[in-house]
Motif scaffolding. Structure first.
Motif, mmCIF file in Angstrom:
data_model
loop_
_atom_site.group_PDB
_atom_site.id
_atom_site.type_symbol
_atom_site.label_atom_id
_atom_site.label_comp_id
_atom_site.label_asym_id
_atom_site.label_seq_id
_atom_site.Cartn_x
_atom_site.Cartn_y
_atom_site.Cartn_z
ATOM 1 N N UNK A 67 0.859 -1.184 0.000
ATOM 2 C CA UNK A 67 0.000 0.000 0.000
ATOM 3 C C UNK A 67 0.890 1.227 0.000
ATOM 4 N N UNK A 68 0.632 2.127 -0.936
ATOM 5 C CA UNK A 68 1.473 3.295 -1.181
ATOM 6 C C UNK A 68 0.727 4.575 -0.820
ATOM 7 N N UNK A 69 1.451 5.556 -0.284
ATOM 8 C CA UNK A 69 0.879 6.855 0.077
ATOM 9 C C UNK A 69 1.652 7.939 -0.680
ATOM 10 N N UNK A 70 0.916 8.832 -1.334
ATOM 11 C CA UNK A 70 1.523 9.934 -2.084
ATOM 12 C C UNK A 70 0.997 11.266 -1.543
ATOM 13 N N UNK A 71 1.906 12.228 -1.358
ATOM 14 C CA UNK A 71 1.558 13.614 -0.990
ATOM 15 C C UNK A 71 2.360 14.541 -1.897
ATOM 16 N N UNK A 72 1.723 15.545 -2.431
ATOM 17 C CA UNK A 72 2.448 16.553 -3.212
ATOM 18 C C UNK A 72 1.593 17.806 -3.329
ATOM 19 N N UNK A 73 2.183 18.825 -3.925
ATOM 20 C CA UNK A 73 1.471 20.072 -4.214
ATOM 21 C C UNK A 73 1.461 20.197 -5.736
ATOM 22 N N UNK A 74 0.277 20.341 -6.311
ATOM 23 C CA UNK A 74 0.115 20.380 -7.762
ATOM 24 C C UNK A 74 -0.591 21.665 -8.170
ATOM 25 N N UNK A 75 -0.330 22.090 -9.398
ATOM 26 C CA UNK A 75 -0.993 23.269 -9.952
ATOM 27 C C UNK A 75 -1.937 22.831 -11.054
ATOM 28 N N UNK A 76 -3.178 23.276 -10.939
ATOM 29 C CA UNK A 76 -4.170 23.005 -11.975
ATOM 30 C C UNK A 76 -4.971 24.277 -12.194
ATOM 31 N N UNK A 77 -5.072 24.693 -13.441
ATOM 32 C CA UNK A 77 -5.784 25.927 -13.798
ATOM 33 C C UNK A 77 -5.292 27.101 -12.962
#
Length: 99
Positions: free
Chosen positions: A30-40
Motif C-alpha cells: 500500500x502506497x501513500x503519495x503527498x504533493x502540491x500540484x498546480x491546476x488551472x
C-alpha cells in the motif's frame, strides 16, 4: 493507447511475499503519495493511497525491504480481478529515493 503511472510514494506497508498457484512470486503493498500540484493556475495539496503489486523477480527483490521507505515507481493500472474492479498499480520499476 497508453496506461503508465509514475509516482513518488511512501510504502505504508507490505504483505509477506506469496506465490501464485503457478509459482509466480507476488508482493502486495500500500502506497501513500503527498504533493502540491498546480491546476488551472491554482495550487492544491494532493494526497492519495493506492494498492500496488510487484510480481516475479521484482517481488523477490523488494520483499521485506520497502515498507517505510520512499520510492519512485512506474507501472500500469489494472482492476484487481475479473470480479473486483478496484484499481491496483502493477509495479514494473522501483527506485529508492535517498534523503
Amino acid at each position: 493507447m497508453q496506461n503508465r503511472l509514475e509516482l513518488t510514494v511512501t510504502v505504508e506497508r507490505e504483505d509477506p511475499l506469496r506465490h501464485t498457484p503457478a509459482g509466480m512470486p507476488v508482493l502486495e503493498m500500500w502506497l501513500r503519495h503527498h504533493s502540491r500540484q498546480t491546476i488551472a493556475t491554482l495550487e492544491r495539496d494532493v494526497s492519495c493511497e493506492i494498492q500496488a503489486v510487484a510480481m516475479g523477480e521484482l517481488a523477490k527483490k523488494l520483499a521485506g525491504k520497502v515498507a517505510g521507505n520512499t520510492v519512485h515507481c512506474t507501472g500500469f493500472l489494472n482492476q484487481r480481478s475479473l470480479r473486483n474492479p478496484r484499481l491496483v498499480l502493477h509495479i514494473e520499476f522501483v527506485e529508492f529515493v535517498k534523503g
